[in-house]
Design a protein around this motif. Structure first.
Motif, PDB file in Angstrom:
ATOM      1  N   GLN A   6       8.380  41.727  -7.267  1.00 13.26           N
ATOM      2  CA  GLN A   6       9.508  42.666  -7.017  1.00 13.26           C
ATOM      3  C   GLN A   6      10.292  42.064  -5.440  1.00 13.26           C
ATOM      4  N   CYS A  23      13.398  42.050 -10.599  1.00 10.15           N
ATOM      5  CA  CYS A  23      11.944  41.924 -11.029  1.00 10.15           C
ATOM      6  C   CYS A  23      11.736  40.445 -11.742  1.00 10.15           C
ATOM      7  N   TRP A  34      11.261  49.557 -15.578  1.00 11.31           N
ATOM      8  CA  TRP A  34      11.502  49.903 -14.273  1.00 11.31           C
ATOM      9  C   TRP A  34      11.205  51.691 -14.109  1.00 11.31           C
ATOM     10  N   CYS A  91       8.432  47.860 -11.101  1.00  8.91           N
ATOM     11  CA  CYS A  91       8.751  47.092 -12.056  1.00  8.91           C
ATOM     12  C   CYS A  91       7.188  46.918 -12.974  1.00  8.91           C
ATOM     13  N   THR A 110       8.914  48.521  -4.584  1.00 10.68           N
ATOM     14  CA  THR A 110      10.019  48.707  -3.671  1.00 10.68           C
ATOM     15  C   THR A 110      10.491  49.985  -2.989  1.00 10.68           C
TER      16      THR A 110
END
Lengths: 115, 111
Positions: A6, A23, A34, A91, A110
């Protein structure tokens, strides 16, 4: 073998700004996902894809868009970021079908802050 | 509707104690999969185990064991002789078409 990657790892946005999370997976998985993770709520599915060129809504899709132009990539977009979208985004990818093939493998996440 | 409940928000034990993490699920489907994932302080999610709804055999892997009981819709996870490295958030998840996660249990193992 990188698995699920990611980018970026961290991002700070101002309200109303847009951004795209990328991703990438190198396991030739058909399915990609996601999720967002918020304190006390576990992971919730935003959107997913069962193959190149196809996407579908998950549990919390509002405010997000996705695209799967290539099998190995799954993009998550925020067109106009809101503070409520401050979260950690994960992801994941998996093979299609049942058995051991439906194990989802996750990226490192993230961390997004929207001010 | 699918739902996963992990009633234990936080658990704290001393090293070498045994600890059980509870997971209760709801689904109307007869075919589904159950998972446990570990999220250490570094933040990544690590797959631990997958079980399908037709396989009620308990599983043991080293210090880890899992007890799946369809009669009570539970899929509990036991760590025997816990270690500091077991400190993490543990998630139980249920999958039919999409994956639904529980809220997680934060386990702290003190030396």
């Amino acid at each position: 073998n990188a698995g699920v990657t990611q980018t970026p790892k961290f991002r700070v946005l101002k309200t109303g700004q847009s951004m795209t999370l990328l991703c990438a997976q190198d396991m030739n998985h058909e399915y990609m996902y996601w999720y967002r993770q918020d304190p006390g709520m576990g992971l919730r599915l935003i959107h997913y894809s069962v193959g190149e060129g196809t996407t579908a809504k998950g549990e919390v899709p509002d405010g997000y868009n996705v695209s799967r132009l290539k099998k190995q990539n799954f993009l998550l977009g925020l067109e106009s970021a809101a503070p409520s979208q401050t979260s950690v985004y994960f992801c994941a990818s998996s093979y299609s079908g049942g058995g051991s093939k439906n194990i989802q493998y996750f990226g490192a996440g993230t961390r997004l802050s929207v001010l | 509707a699918q739902k996963v409940t992990q009633a234990q928000t936080e658990i704290s034990v001393v090293e070498k104690e045994d600890v059980t993490l509870d997971c209760v699920y709801e689904t109307r489907d007869t075919t589904y999969y159950l998972f446990w994932y570990k999220q250490p302080p570094s933040g990544e999610l690590v797959f631990l185990i997958r079980r399908n709804s037709f396989d009620e055999q308990n599983e043991i892997s080293g210090r880890y064991s899992w007890n799946f009981q369809k009669s009570t819709s539970s899929f509990n996870f036991t760590i025997t002789a816990s270690q500091v490295v077991d400190s993490a958030v543990y998630f139980c998840a249920l999958k039919r078409n999409d994956m639904r996660f529980g809220a997680g249990t934060r386990l702290t193992v003190k030396p």
